[in-house]
Design an enzyme around this catalytic site. Structure first.
Site, PDB file in Angstrom:
ATOM      1  N   GLY A   1      -2.587 -10.926   7.145  1.00 50.55           N
ATOM      2  CA  GLY A   1      -1.967 -10.147   8.212  1.00 50.55           C
ATOM      3  C   GLY A   1      -0.461 -10.059   8.023  1.00 50.55           C
TER       4      GLY A   1
ATOM      5  N   GLY B   1       1.026  -7.673   6.589  1.00 49.83           N
ATOM      6  CA  GLY B   1       1.484  -6.284   6.654  1.00 49.83           C
ATOM      7  C   GLY B   1       1.466  -5.542   5.339  1.00 49.83           C
TER       8      GLY B   1
ATOM      9  N   SER C   1      -0.269  -2.902   4.481  1.00 47.92           N
ATOM     10  CA  SER C   1      -0.306  -1.439   4.624  1.00 47.92           C
ATOM     11  C   SER C   1       1.093  -0.866   4.815  1.00 47.92           C
ATOM     12  CB  SER C   1      -1.158  -1.021   5.830  1.00 47.92           C
ATOM     13  OG  SER C   1      -2.383  -1.671   5.819  1.00 47.92           O
TER      14      SER C   1
ATOM     15  N   ALA D   1       3.953  -2.381   4.067  1.00 52.43           N
ATOM     16  CA  ALA D   1       4.783  -2.678   2.894  1.00 52.43           C
ATOM     17  C   ALA D   1       4.489  -1.699   1.752  1.00 52.43           C
ATOM     18  CB  ALA D   1       4.570  -4.121   2.442  1.00 52.43           C
TER      19      ALA D   1
ATOM     20  N   ASP E   1       6.084  -3.414  11.991  1.00 47.59           N
ATOM     21  CA  ASP E   1       5.863  -3.865  10.614  1.00 47.59           C
ATOM     22  C   ASP E   1       6.562  -2.942   9.608  1.00 47.59           C
ATOM     23  OD1 ASP E   1       4.115  -1.905  11.475  1.00 47.59           O
ATOM     24  OD2 ASP E   1       2.324  -2.789  10.611  1.00 47.59           O
TER      25      ASP E   1
END
Ligand code: MEV
Length: 285
Positions: free
Chosen positions: A75, A77, A79, A81, A118
């Site tokens: 989790g 992040g 996606s 990044a 994020d």
């Protein structure tokens, strides 16, 4: 061209941030790397990379490879990044704000939900005070004594956001009260983190966790790890991110760190060593 973007950890304010309240997020030392190359190698979900190429690839046949220093399970992040890193590789000169707007739009198109915290973390790095569509404020914090424990359970962020949204429809006043209370905790945490008052910040994590429990996003495993960290002398502990699984975080003094880490491991968690406050997306080569 190689670009890297940091992973992130939510420190305070998850879920409430979706409804316009503030959160605090920190970028972490584990990074995701994207290289424009002759061969295409994108492990896992390609949708974010493809959408980024569609947006800024100028219609060219672009090949790239992506490499992640962290598991997609934590989790952290991946996606956001990978979206930010791909866009940066395609247009390194684009202003941060444009990069943020474009990446957030892609995430929303694919996921349908999300506050964008994020994305902000990947673009701007460091530790941020973030309010959706309103504030991206860097916080001058140093040496956050963070301990991270992975539950071993992958959580589904989109499902959890939808679950909270459903509760909000059923009990709007209750949900509003909880989110508002979380927002107040975040505002105090912002000041205390800059002061480095970790004992108080730990207490605030405990308070935030109580509200997350009320929202119904905690889990037995998260509670076990949180309880273990606290019994071992952590200043405070909470889940980090959507909940259900993924990671918990704790704050511990240098003297207590080892016993807190051991307690998390003994309780069935996996300690993940991360350095918070990491650098923003950057061109590596
Ligand atoms: C998930 O990591 C954090 C949430 O607040 C969702 C979001 O802000 O996009 C639950």
């Amino acid at each position: 061209m190689t670009v890297s973007a940091p992973g992130k950890l939510m420190l305070f304010g998850e879920h409430a941030v979706v409804y316009g309240y503030p959160c605090i997020v920190t970028a972490i030392s584990q990074r995701l790397e994207v290289s424009l190359s002759d061969t295409d190698n994108v492990p896992g979900d390609r949708r974010f990379v493809d959408a980024a190429i569609q947006a800024w690839g100028d219609g060219k046949d672009i090949k790239l490879s992506a490499k992640c220093a962290f598991s997609g399970c934590y989790g952290f992040g991946s996606s956001s990044a990978v979206t930010v890193a791909t866009l940066k590789a395609l247009r390194p000169e684009a202003p941060d704000r444009t990069l943020f707007d474009t990446a957030y739009k892609i995430i929303l198109e694919i996921q349908g939900v999300g506050s964008g915290f994020d994305v902000a973390s990947a673009v701007f790095g460091g530790t941020l005070y973030y309010i959706k569509n309103k504030a991206i404020e860097p916080l001058a914090v140093k040496d956050v004594p963070l301990v991270v424990g992975y539950t071993g359970i992958k959580s589904n962020t989109v499902d959890l956001i939808k679950m909270v949204a459903k509760k909000r429809e059923e009990y709007p006043e209750k949900l509003e009260r909880i989110c508002k209370a979380i927002g107040k905790i975040v505002d105090e945490a912002k000041t205390r983190m800059i002061e480095g008052d970790w004992e108080r910040v730990g207490k605030l994590m405990d308070f935030n966790q109580e509200y997350l429990r009320d929202l119904g996003v905690s889990s037995e495993k998260l509670e076990t790890l949180i309880g273990a960290a606290k019994s071992a002398g952590a200043y405070g502990a909470k889940l980090s991110g959507a909940g259900g699984g993924d990671c918990m975080i704790a704050l511990a003094s240098a003297e207590k760190r080892q016993s807190v880490e051991e307690a998390i491991t003994k309780a069935g968690g996996e300690v993940v060593h991360v350095t918070p406050n990491a650098e923003e997306v950057r061109v590596e080569a």
